[in-house]
Design a protein around this motif. Sequence first.
Motif, PDB file in Angstrom:
ATOM      1  N   UNK A  58       0.715  -1.290   0.022  1.00 14.56           N
ATOM      2  CA  UNK A  58       0.096  -0.027   0.037  1.00 14.56           C
ATOM      3  C   UNK A  58       1.039   1.273  -0.126  1.00 14.56           C
ATOM      4  N   UNK A  59       0.434   2.183  -0.862  1.00 19.62           N
ATOM      5  CA  UNK A  59       1.275   3.391  -0.597  1.00 19.62           C
ATOM      6  C   UNK A  59       0.818   4.471  -1.817  1.00 19.62           C
ATOM      7  N   UNK A  60       1.725   5.159  -2.290  1.00 15.88           N
ATOM      8  CA  UNK A  60       1.039   6.325  -3.232  1.00 15.88           C
ATOM      9  C   UNK A  60       2.485   6.809  -3.881  1.00 15.88           C
ATOM     10  N   UNK A  61       2.104   7.143  -5.242  1.00 17.28           N
ATOM     11  CA  UNK A  61       2.938   7.947  -6.022  1.00 17.28           C
ATOM     12  C   UNK A  61       2.509   9.254  -6.175  1.00 17.28           C
ATOM     13  N   UNK A  62       3.777  10.143  -6.312  1.00 20.27           N
ATOM     14  CA  UNK A  62       3.460  11.585  -6.518  1.00 20.27           C
ATOM     15  C   UNK A  62       4.207  11.961  -7.821  1.00 20.27           C
ATOM     16  N   UNK A  63       3.645  12.414  -8.759  1.00 21.85           N
ATOM     17  CA  UNK A  63       3.847  12.759 -10.011  1.00 21.85           C
ATOM     18  C   UNK A  63       4.094  14.333 -10.072  1.00 21.85           C
TER      19      UNK A  63
END
Length: 217
Positions: A167-172
């Motif tokens: 589980x997590x997130x990318x930041x573009x």
Amino acid sequence: MKAKITILALLSLLLGLNVASAKGTDGIKNKMGGNYLTIAGAEYTLDSKTTTDTGSDSTNVTGFMLFYERLLTSRFGLGASYSVQAERSGEMTVGTDKNETLETSSLYTVDLKAYFKDHKRAGLKPYAGVSFGSITAKTTITTTASGASTSTEGETKATVPLTILSFGFDYLYEFAGFRVDWSLTTGKREDRESHSSYNATYNYAGSAIGLTVYSFF
């Protein structure tokens, strides 16, 4: 120290290449980058072959991974990760014998991620994922018996299949992205052949934290 310098150099190169191109996020199909990984709670256990004595160590496994991800759609990605060398060192007492351990391992996974937001614009992209792969570990054991002035050396090894829920997130940004990842790992194998005095158990039931910087195209 050399590993940290290598990581910083690679990530700086990736960012520099993308600053030069600055294509924006619309139309992203591929991600490629580096990931600093820490696996906590992975237990290494030694059991004496001649007595009931046992010892264990749960020092963190750390390493640097390269990854590639292909976006099948704007919300689903399929990729692979590979670490040439992760490692940890620790010590344990089995009976009256002191054991110093040095584990080196290679790790690969095939990764599937589902994003809750599409990749059509910059910003936060939370995800859930599952990975399958294995870690191949070799541990060098330096044993000093109680009262002895010299040490003996042996090794254990195992290839452990892994299942990972993440589980997590990318930041573009317009030129690159970063990822923060938290995961649960499971996988266990024994080695009863390699060492003359000990049976070894590698149990990678733990949690992992990863920090990734990547380029996209």
